[in-house]
Scaffold this motif. Structure first.
Motif, mmCIF file in Angstrom:
data_model
loop_
_atom_site.group_PDB
_atom_site.id
_atom_site.type_symbol
_atom_site.label_atom_id
_atom_site.label_comp_id
_atom_site.label_asym_id
_atom_site.label_seq_id
_atom_site.Cartn_x
_atom_site.Cartn_y
_atom_site.Cartn_z
ATOM 1 N N ALA A 76 0.817 -1.208 0.000
ATOM 2 C CA ALA A 76 0.000 0.000 0.000
ATOM 3 C C ALA A 76 0.855 1.265 0.000
ATOM 4 O O ALA A 76 0.467 2.289 -0.555
ATOM 5 C CB ALA A 76 -0.924 0.004 1.215
ATOM 6 N N LEU A 77 2.031 1.197 0.627
ATOM 7 C CA LEU A 77 2.868 2.390 0.683
ATOM 8 C C LEU A 77 3.311 2.831 -0.708
ATOM 9 O O LEU A 77 3.489 4.023 -0.958
ATOM 10 C CB LEU A 77 4.094 2.144 1.567
ATOM 11 N N GLY A 78 3.470 1.885 -1.610
ATOM 12 C CA GLY A 78 3.898 2.238 -2.958
ATOM 13 C C GLY A 78 2.916 3.130 -3.680
ATOM 14 O O GLY A 78 3.289 3.856 -4.614
ATOM 15 N N LEU A 112 12.911 3.824 -3.158
ATOM 16 C CA LEU A 112 12.104 4.988 -3.501
ATOM 17 C C LEU A 112 12.363 5.433 -4.933
ATOM 18 O O LEU A 112 13.502 5.364 -5.415
ATOM 19 C CB LEU A 112 12.416 6.149 -2.551
ATOM 20 N N PRO A 113 11.341 5.917 -5.629
ATOM 21 C CA PRO A 113 11.552 6.431 -6.984
ATOM 22 C C PRO A 113 12.530 7.604 -6.976
ATOM 23 O O PRO A 113 12.573 8.397 -6.032
ATOM 24 C CB PRO A 113 10.157 6.892 -7.408
ATOM 25 N N GLU A 114 13.294 7.695 -8.024
ATOM 26 C CA GLU A 114 14.253 8.794 -8.138
ATOM 27 C C GLU A 114 13.501 10.121 -8.138
ATOM 28 O O GLU A 114 12.464 10.277 -8.771
ATOM 29 C CB GLU A 114 15.049 8.650 -9.431
ATOM 30 N N GLY A 115 14.040 11.077 -7.406
ATOM 31 C CA GLY A 115 13.440 12.397 -7.351
ATOM 32 C C GLY A 115 12.456 12.590 -6.221
ATOM 33 O O GLY A 115 11.960 13.709 -6.018
ATOM 34 N N THR A 116 12.130 11.524 -5.470
ATOM 35 C CA THR A 116 11.207 11.661 -4.349
ATOM 36 C C THR A 116 11.845 12.508 -3.250
ATOM 37 O O THR A 116 12.948 12.230 -2.789
ATOM 38 C CB THR A 116 10.845 10.283 -3.767
ATOM 39 N N GLN A 117 11.153 13.563 -2.844
ATOM 40 C CA GLN A 117 11.645 14.364 -1.724
ATOM 41 C C GLN A 117 11.467 13.557 -0.442
ATOM 42 O O GLN A 117 10.397 13.019 -0.196
ATOM 43 C CB GLN A 117 10.866 15.671 -1.618
#
Length: 331
Positions: A76-78, A112-117
């Motif tokens: 779910a976090l995704g 985490l996806p690249e660019g995620t703050q």
């Protein structure tokens, strides 16, 4: 991610959302850590909490068990990264063993996806830490802070643990009492139409701060909750204004039901709790529905609310789309 202010209406995967909370200011990291139990509805332990901040507002507070060395995060976090692409995510590992929390956060960072703050914190119940190399951390008040005092003054429950939250749904009557009530209620019923009429009257009488249900009343509503038309009619009629009263009622039905037959009542409780701002109760209901049969379309909707991190503000949209939504999520 340097500042996160003005938390108003967090929705969550495993926690509590309060759509009608007065706006509160989270000005420091200590404020954020101390506010978590109020946002979740209970004091998290051995947990990973994700706070999403978008446009200086907390938009989601989500909790999952702290992953172990070989376990994975809740799928779910995704959904959060895709749902809030411009948000800054504050990941807080809560554990009495800070090194374990840092290990979980390091594993999360790699996925985490690249660019995620992002920003990472660890809290052990007494201090929070900004990095594994932080030798002393910063003290915070886990149980006596002003945020929890404000929650108590406002009548918002903050349970001591998630186990205490789960215990709220345990039976309040003995199996023998429940069986006797079932015999009495069935003897007085004149068929399905009579059942629905009596259940409709009970709901009308007990959802305006009425008296507690008797065991026979709870049994009658449990039976009625197995009627799909009855359940659909009452649940789709819910609003945020009426949700708290229905939550109180359905909780009594769950506690007065034979556990194996409580699926419809758990749906009623889960939907009304989510709308009333108690996302943690919604999640516990969903977990119980993994062991108890319930109406599949409604179980799917509860799961959608959870995995998509929907806010109670999305309820009107769901109601408008209900003719196509349930067949869609039901597959």
């Amino acid at each position: 991610c340097g500042s996160w202010l003005q938390s108003a209406a967090p929705a969550q995967l495993s926690g509590m959302s309060h759509p009608d909370l007065e706006r509160l200011t989270i000005a420091t990291t200590t404020d954020l850590v101390e506010t978590l139990p109020m946002l979740l509805g209970f004091h998290p332990e051995e947990s990973l909490v994700v706070v999403a901040v978008d446009a200086n507002q907390v938009v989601v507070t989500a909790r999952t068990d702290l992953p172990g060395p070989t376990s994975t995060l809740s799928p779910a976090l995704g959904q959060l990264w895709a749902r809030f692409p411009s948000a800054c995510f504050v990941f807080i590992g809560l554990s009495s063993r800070p090194h374990r929390a840092w290990e979980a956060l390091r594993a999360l960072d790699a996925d985490l996806p690249e660019g995620t703050q992002r920003r990472y914190l660890v809290a052990d119940g007494e201090r929070w830490y900004e990095a594994p190399t932080d030798p002393t951390g910063t003290p915070y008040d886990r149980v006596g802070n002003v945020h929890l005092a404000r929650a108590a003054f406002g009548g918002r429950p903050v349970r001591s643990s998630r186990d205490e939250l789960t215990a709220l749904l345990e039976p309040a009557w003995s199996p023998a009492d429940v069986r006797a009530a079932l015999v009495r209620v069935e003897a007085r019923l004149g068929g399905v139409r009579d059942l629905r009429a009596r259940a409709d009257a009970l709901l009308a009488a007990h959802t305006l701060e009425g008296p507690d249900l008797t065991l026979d009343d709870a049994t009658l509503l449990c039976l009625a909750s197995h009627d799909q038309d009855f359940l659909d009619a009452h649940l789709w009629a819910l609003t945020k204004d009426t949700a708290a009263a229905h939550q109180r009622l359905w909780l009594q039905v769950v506690r007065g039901s034979v556990p194996a037959c409580s699926g419809g009542a758990l749906i009623g409780l889960g939907i009304s709790a989510w709308l009333a701002g108690e996302g943690a109760v919604h999640t516990v209901c969903l977990e119980k529905l993994g062991r108890v049969a319930g109406p599949p379309d409604w179980v799917d909707l509860l799961d959608l609310i959870n995995t998509a991190a929907l806010s109670p503000d999305d309820w009107e949209t769901l109601r408008e789309q209900r003719r196509t939504l349930l067949p869609l999520i039901g597959g």
